[in-house]
Motif scaffolding. Structure first.
Motif, PDB file in Angstrom:
ATOM      1  N   SER A   1      94.399   4.565   7.401  1.00  0.00           N
ATOM      2  CA  SER A   1      93.582   5.757   7.134  1.00  0.00           C
ATOM      3  C   SER A   1      92.434   5.855   8.124  1.00  0.00           C
ATOM      4  O   SER A   1      92.111   6.930   8.632  1.00  0.00           O
ATOM      5  N   ARG A   2      91.827   4.726   8.391  1.00  0.00           N
ATOM      6  CA  ARG A   2      90.722   4.695   9.357  1.00  0.00           C
ATOM      7  C   ARG A   2      91.207   5.120  10.736  1.00  0.00           C
ATOM      8  O   ARG A   2      90.534   5.867  11.448  1.00  0.00           O
ATOM      9  N   GLU A   3      92.387   4.665  11.103  1.00  0.00           N
ATOM     10  CA  GLU A   3      92.945   5.021  12.411  1.00  0.00           C
ATOM     11  C   GLU A   3      93.274   6.514  12.472  1.00  0.00           C
ATOM     12  O   GLU A   3      92.990   7.171  13.471  1.00  0.00           O
ATOM     13  N   TRP A   4      93.879   7.063  11.414  1.00  0.00           N
ATOM     14  CA  TRP A   4      94.196   8.493  11.412  1.00  0.00           C
ATOM     15  C   TRP A   4      92.908   9.310  11.528  1.00  0.00           C
ATOM     16  O   TRP A   4      92.866  10.311  12.232  1.00  0.00           O
ATOM     17  N   ALA A   5      91.869   8.898  10.820  1.00  0.00           N
ATOM     18  CA  ALA A   5      90.585   9.607  10.885  1.00  0.00           C
ATOM     19  C   ALA A   5      90.008   9.539  12.293  1.00  0.00           C
ATOM     20  O   ALA A   5      89.503  10.536  12.826  1.00  0.00           O
ATOM     21  N   ARG A   6      90.081   8.370  12.911  1.00  0.00           N
ATOM     22  CA  ARG A   6      89.580   8.211  14.275  1.00  0.00           C
ATOM     23  C   ARG A   6      90.344   9.124  15.235  1.00  0.00           C
ATOM     24  O   ARG A   6      89.754   9.805  16.072  1.00  0.00           O
ATOM     25  N   GLU A   7      91.666   9.152  15.121  1.00  0.00           N
ATOM     26  CA  GLU A   7      92.483   9.986  16.000  1.00  0.00           C
ATOM     27  C   GLU A   7      92.127  11.468  15.884  1.00  0.00           C
ATOM     28  O   GLU A   7      92.220  12.207  16.855  1.00  0.00           O
ATOM     29  N   ARG A   8      91.742  11.894  14.686  1.00  0.00           N
ATOM     30  CA  ARG A   8      91.426  13.301  14.460  1.00  0.00           C
ATOM     31  C   ARG A   8      89.946  13.621  14.674  1.00  0.00           C
ATOM     32  O   ARG A   8      89.514  14.745  14.496  1.00  0.00           O
ATOM     33  N   GLY A   9      89.154  12.619  15.046  1.00  0.00           N
ATOM     34  CA  GLY A   9      87.741  12.844  15.312  1.00  0.00           C
ATOM     35  C   GLY A   9      86.889  13.017  14.067  1.00  0.00           C
ATOM     36  O   GLY A   9      85.802  13.585  14.134  1.00  0.00           O
TER      37      GLY A   9
END
Length: 101
Positions: A78-86
């Motif tokens: 989840s943290r990675e998906w959030a990072r990818e989406r800014g």
């Protein structure tokens, strides 16, 4: 439990996504702010986070247990998906984690 979170979030009109949402009978007109998804678990939050970004949301809060592999991997993904989406990840605070985790 999903039911408890759904009820409390619904009272405040807070959108809430449940990763253990494979039972279609749980999602009714009585809880229009609650959504369930069922995918390989590291991908549970990807679509929701992407949609939040597309709708212009800027922040996300990720709540997961950390005491076994399933929620730990889910939280990291989840943290990675959030990072990818800014998206900016806010909370929970360290104090909250020490109290409830």
């Amino acid at each position: 439990s999903n039911t408890q979170v759904m009820a409390e979030a619904e009272a405040l009109h807070i959108p809430n996504v449940h990763c253990s949402g494979g039972n279609p009978t749980a999602w009714t007109a009585t809880n229009p702010h609650a959504f369930g998804i069922h995918l390989p678990f590291p991908w549970y939050s990807r679509g929701s986070i992407r949609q939040a970004s597309l709708l212009g949301l800027k922040t996300v809060v990720i709540f997961r247990d950390y005491d076994w592999v399933f929620p730990r991997i889910s939280a990291v993904a989840s943290r990675e998906w959030a990072r990818e989406r800014g998206l900016r990840v806010i909370g929970p605070t360290l104090k909250w984690c020490h109290r409830y985790a």
